[in-house]
Every structure is written in C-alpha cells, then in structure tokens.
Design an enzyme around this catalytic site. Structure first.
Site, PDB file in Angstrom:
ATOM      1  N   GLU A  54      45.794  33.036  15.272  1.00 53.13           N
ATOM      2  CA  GLU A  54      45.362  34.141  16.109  1.00 53.13           C
ATOM      3  C   GLU A  54      45.071  35.321  15.183  1.00 53.13           C
ATOM      4  O   GLU A  54      44.203  36.146  15.454  1.00 53.13           O
ATOM      5  CB  GLU A  54      46.504  34.476  17.075  1.00 53.13           C
ATOM      6  CG  GLU A  54      46.122  35.326  18.248  1.00 53.13           C
ATOM      7  CD  GLU A  54      46.778  36.674  18.212  1.00 53.13           C
ATOM      8  OE1 GLU A  54      46.417  37.510  19.027  1.00 53.13           O
ATOM      9  OE2 GLU A  54      47.621  36.921  17.334  1.00 53.13           O
TER      10      GLU A  54
ATOM     11  N   ARG B  33      42.344  36.218  23.971  1.00 52.81           N
ATOM     12  CA  ARG B  33      42.265  36.825  22.628  1.00 52.81           C
ATOM     13  C   ARG B  33      40.840  36.706  22.078  1.00 52.81           C
ATOM     14  O   ARG B  33      40.643  36.473  20.891  1.00 52.81           O
ATOM     15  CB  ARG B  33      43.236  36.178  21.638  1.00 52.81           C
ATOM     16  CG  ARG B  33      44.677  36.272  21.995  1.00 52.81           C
ATOM     17  CD  ARG B  33      45.179  37.717  21.932  1.00 52.81           C
ATOM     18  NE  ARG B  33      46.629  37.739  22.034  1.00 52.81           N
ATOM     19  CZ  ARG B  33      47.306  37.739  23.177  1.00 52.81           C
ATOM     20  NH1 ARG B  33      46.668  37.753  24.335  1.00 52.81           N
ATOM     21  NH2 ARG B  33      48.622  37.771  23.172  1.00 52.81           N
TER      22      ARG B  33
ATOM     23  N   SER C  38      52.062  37.408  17.043  1.00 54.22           N
ATOM     24  CA  SER C  38      51.859  35.952  17.130  1.00 54.22           C
ATOM     25  C   SER C  38      50.888  35.522  16.045  1.00 54.22           C
ATOM     26  O   SER C  38      49.798  36.089  15.931  1.00 54.22           O
ATOM     27  CB  SER C  38      51.260  35.575  18.474  1.00 54.22           C
ATOM     28  OG  SER C  38      52.112  35.956  19.508  1.00 54.22           O
TER      29      SER C  38
HETATM   30  N1  EPU Z   1      59.289  29.287  23.382  1.00 54.37           N
HETATM   31  C1  EPU Z   1      60.076  28.362  22.734  1.00 54.37           C
HETATM   32  N2  EPU Z   1      60.869  28.810  21.705  1.00 54.37           N
HETATM   33  C2  EPU Z   1      60.928  30.119  21.379  1.00 54.37           C
HETATM   34  C3  EPU Z   1      60.132  31.059  22.057  1.00 54.37           C
HETATM   35  C4  EPU Z   1      59.306  30.618  23.059  1.00 54.37           C
HETATM   36  O1  EPU Z   1      60.057  27.185  23.044  1.00 54.37           O
HETATM   37  O2  EPU Z   1      61.675  30.457  20.478  1.00 54.37           O
HETATM   38  C5  EPU Z   1      58.434  28.836  24.511  1.00 54.37           C
HETATM   39  C6  EPU Z   1      59.165  29.018  25.818  1.00 54.37           C
HETATM   40  O3  EPU Z   1      58.849  27.934  26.638  1.00 54.37           O
HETATM   41  C7  EPU Z   1      58.564  30.285  26.376  1.00 54.37           C
HETATM   42  C8  EPU Z   1      57.149  30.185  25.884  1.00 54.37           C
HETATM   43  O4  EPU Z   1      57.267  29.608  24.557  1.00 54.37           O
HETATM   44  O5  EPU Z   1      58.626  30.334  27.772  1.00 54.37           O
HETATM   45  C9  EPU Z   1      56.411  31.494  25.840  1.00 54.37           C
HETATM   46  O6  EPU Z   1      57.107  32.375  24.968  1.00 54.37           O
HETATM   47  P1  EPU Z   1      56.838  33.947  25.028  1.00 54.37           P
HETATM   48  O7  EPU Z   1      57.004  34.446  26.427  1.00 54.37           O
HETATM   49  O8  EPU Z   1      57.630  34.595  23.965  1.00 54.37           O
HETATM   50  O9  EPU Z   1      55.279  34.073  24.726  1.00 54.37           O
HETATM   51  P2  EPU Z   1      54.290  33.387  23.687  1.00 54.37           P
HETATM   52  O10 EPU Z   1      53.378  32.485  24.432  1.00 54.37           O
HETATM   53  O11 EPU Z   1      55.030  32.788  22.551  1.00 54.37           O
HETATM   54  C10 EPU Z   1      52.477  35.224  24.084  1.00 54.37           C
HETATM   55  C11 EPU Z   1      51.589  36.112  23.276  1.00 54.37           C
HETATM   56  C12 EPU Z   1      52.372  37.322  22.776  1.00 54.37           C
HETATM   57  C13 EPU Z   1      52.943  38.060  23.965  1.00 54.37           C
HETATM   58  C14 EPU Z   1      53.830  37.100  24.768  1.00 54.37           C
HETATM   59  C15 EPU Z   1      54.381  37.709  26.032  1.00 54.37           C
HETATM   60  C16 EPU Z   1      49.904  34.677  22.269  1.00 54.37           C
HETATM   61  C17 EPU Z   1      49.368  34.095  21.024  1.00 54.37           C
HETATM   62  N3  EPU Z   1      51.014  35.397  22.159  1.00 54.37           N
HETATM   63  O12 EPU Z   1      53.462  34.682  23.204  1.00 54.37           O
HETATM   64  O13 EPU Z   1      51.447  38.177  22.112  1.00 54.37           O
HETATM   65  O14 EPU Z   1      53.704  39.182  23.571  1.00 54.37           O
HETATM   66  O15 EPU Z   1      53.038  35.942  25.153  1.00 54.37           O
HETATM   67  O16 EPU Z   1      53.353  37.771  26.971  1.00 54.37           O
HETATM   68  O17 EPU Z   1      49.336  34.471  23.346  1.00 54.37           O
HETATM   69  C18 EPU Z   1      50.488  38.652  19.994  1.00 54.37           C
HETATM   70  O18 EPU Z   1      49.425  38.276  20.457  1.00 54.37           O
HETATM   71  O19 EPU Z   1      50.594  39.038  18.794  1.00 54.37           O
HETATM   72  C19 EPU Z   1      51.679  38.606  20.827  1.00 54.37           C
HETATM   73  C20 EPU Z   1      52.901  38.936  20.371  1.00 54.37           C
END
Ligand code: EPU
Length: 338
Positions: free
Chosen positions: A333, A164, A237
């Site tokens: 972010e 990012r 996010s």
């Molecule tokens: N998790 C939890 N609780 C939850 C949701 C997630 O514990 O309710 C943990 C789980 O271990 C899960 C991990 O968080 O495996 C990752 O969750 P998720 O795949 O939803 O991804 P994220 O890391 O929370 C990032 C990006 C998103 C992008 C997703 C999918 C950032 C800041 N965010 O989220 O990007 O859509 O991965 O690749 O890196 C954005 O930047 O606005 C955005 C939505």
C-alpha cells in the site's frame, strides 16, 4: 509568502518511516500563484510531490526535486444548511482538519482521526479507516496540471475513487496533477458511522452525541494498535488487504471461519494482518526493521536506524511467506520511491 528552496536536503523529517535519505532539491510553496510561477524545467528531475510523507518508502537518496505544498487554509461555507462545505488547502495536516471540524460539531471526518499525512495526499490516496473513506466526504478536488500548466477541477466521480485508489495514482498521471485544495462536505446533522468492529465498544455502547466523542474513541483504538508516530517510524499499513474470488477464500478457509469481508460484487476482502499473523511473522525483524507486534500489517523502523534495504528485505520475506502459505500475493500500500 515565499518559495523555500533547499539543496541536498535531508528527508528524515519528511517521511514518517524516518529513512535517512536526501534529495537533490526540496521546494516548498505557500500558494497556487507561487506554484504556477515556478520554472519547472530548471528543477533537477524527476519531480515528486509529497504531502506528509506518511505513505512513502524511499529506497535511497532521491536524485530529483521534492515539491511540497504549504497551502494551508480551512474555509467554511456555512450558509445555515445541514450540509456544510469546507474548502481546505492541500498542505493542511489532515488531523488538524479533523480536529477542527469535530470541535465545531461537524460530522463526517471523525472516523478518520489521527491518520498521519496532509489533505492533498489524503485525496490522492483515498485514505480510509473505521468504515469511512475520505471520498465519502469529498465533493471535489482542485489541482494544478503540470502538463498543461493550468488549474483543473475534478468532481468526486471524476476522481474514480476505489480502495486506496484514485485517478491521481494511475501510471499515466504520475507526476501530472498537483492537488492544491479539497472541497469537503460535512454535516451539522448527526451521522455517526459505528459499524466497524470495535467502534461501538470503544464508545461504551452509548450513542455518540457529538463527533468529538467518536473522534476520542477512534483515537483510543488507534493508540492501542498502531505505533506512536512520535516514537516509532512507520508508514501505517504496509500492504493492502487483498481482494480475492470467493473460491480462493473457500480454499483458504473451508469452514469460512477466517476473518473476511464480503464485498457487494461477490469478491472477498481478507485482512492482510491475519495472513501475515498466520505465517508467524508478528514481531519478525530484519536489521532495524520489524513487523509491529500489535498490528502485523505495519512494518516499523524499530531501531530508528533501519535502512531502506532492511525494510525492503522484510517486505520481500512477508510477500514470499504469505504467497507460499496461501497463494496470495500481497500488494504494498506504501508507495516505493527510488
Ligand atoms: N487482524 C489479525 N491480527 C492482528 C490484527 C488484525 O488477524 O494482529 C485481523 C483481524 O481479523 C481484524 C482484521 O485483521 O479484524 C482487521 O484489522 P484492523 O481493524 O486493524 O484493520 P486492517 O484491515 O488491518 C485497515 C486499514 C488501516 C485502518 C484500519 C481500521 C488498510 C490497508 N488498512 O487495516 O489503515 O486504520 O483498517 O479501519 O486497509 C493505513 O492505510 O495506513 C491504515 C492504517
């Protein structure tokens, strides 16, 4: 072709959080020539360039000028090679670009389906999702340098992309480079990226034959977890996933069972959603702002009338509770604009 100018303009429709704020002047241009011809010194300052406003939190009315690109074209340079260069105007809605390239059977952008925002902002922010970052498919970025008042090109290397992050976000470049177009490199040859958790499952275990199949699966995953932008305001996010030293992760999770991603440099990325969840903040609210039930990394404008102050108070609460419990300071972010 004309520059559109509005004074005391309502920005509710220009920030996906739906904050009811205004700016002194709003100016939209349709071509690089129009941008070059602007008399920047006569505009109320400061100047802020926004794309879809999908990664911004306005903390109040903006005293200066909001600039917006309506440069909208998608040009394919299809010479019959496997690689297909595609030049895209900064004002194109990013998902329109993804939808169109998927429908043409071109691989590369499909995992980035349904991300709100525009192409220029995507290149600044290095948007990413489901194992792909936009820098993976960018060959170059064309900008207008507001300091030197001339066009300038950046190769992907020169953009210094990170998580990012890019050269365009550096403090010394704030307000300097306006992205006018982005050169993408897509592929006619299948290049499915299915490593991210949940993507294979969403495809039912089958190997996708078209980028459209992957796009459809990504859209299904996103719709399950993320708020529908047409109904509920948010900026995706709200925090970055923190990257910490291995010792920090081992202190938090001595048996290594907490979700994490080992990075090539030995550091560990911990999902901020998990940290927030562990603090019991899923669904927490302050006034009209709330932590999204299905994905705690997202702060939503739950009432539709949340004020910037309510969002900021909830943000501070999340940061301080995660800090107290884990000793990790979450970094937003979302870009804060005051
Ligand atoms: N998790 C939890 N609780 C939850 C949701 C997630 O514990 O309710 C943990 C789980 O271990 C899960 C991990 O968080 O495996 C990752 O969750 P998720 O795949 O939803 O991804 P994220 O890391 O929370 C990032 C990006 C998103 C992008 C997703 C999918 C950032 C800041 N965010 O989220 O990007 O859509 O991965 O690749 O890196 C954005 O930047 O606005 C955005 C939505």
């Amino acid at each position: 072709m004309a520059v559109r100018i509005f004074d005391n303009h309502d920005l509710s429709g220009h920030n996906t959080f739906g904050m009811k704020v205004s700016c002194a002047r709003y100016l939209e241009y349709e071509s690089v020539a129009e941008l070059e011809a602007l008399d920047f010194d006569s505009l109320p300052s400061p100047l802020l360039h926004v794309g879809g406003g999908s990664n911004l939190l306005f903390s109040g009315d903006f005293k200066g000028t909001i600039l917006h690109s309506a440069i909208r074209y998608i040009k394919y340079v299809d010479l019959g090679f496997d690689d297909v260069p595609v030049m895209v105007g900064a004002g194109v809605t990013f998902d329109d670009f993804v939808a169109q390239t998927c429908s043409h059977g071109l691989w590369g952008a499909e995992n980035l389906s349904l991300i709100p925002g525009e192409v220029g902002g995507a290149a600044v922010q290095n948007i990413g999702a489901y194992g792909v970052e936009v820098c993976d498919i960018i060959s170059g970025v064309v900008c207008y340098d507001l300091h030197k008042r001339k066009k300038i090109k950046f190769s992907t290397e020169e953009c210094h992309y990170g998580y990012r992050d890019s050269i365009f976000k550096r403090p010394e470049n704030k307000g300097r480079y306006v992205v006018t177009g982005v050169l993408f490199r897509l592929s006619r040859k299948p290049k499915p990226r299915l490593e991210y958790k949940g993507v294979r499952e969403a495809l039912g275990g089958a190997v996708p034959k078209t980028p459209q199949e992957v796009r459809d699966a990504i859209i299904r995953i996103r719709r399950e977890k993320l708020p529908d932008p047409a109904v509920t305001g948010s900026a995706g996010s709200f925090f970055k996933n923190p990257v910490v030293a291995r010792e920090v992760f081992e202190r938090i999770s001595p048996d290594g069972s907490a979700p994490h991603f080992d990075l090539p440099d030995g550091m560990v990325k911990i999902p901020a959603a998990w940290l927030i969840d562990q603090c019991g903040l899923r669904g927490a609210s302050h006034g009209g702002a709330a932590v999204h039930e299905k994905q705690p990394l997202v702060i939503i404008n739950a009432s539709g009338k949340a004020s910037p102050e309510e969002v900021l108070t909830l943000e501070r609460k999340i940061i301080s509770e995660v800090e107290n419990k884990f000793g990790i300071t979450l970094q937003p972010e979302v870009v804060h604009v005051s």
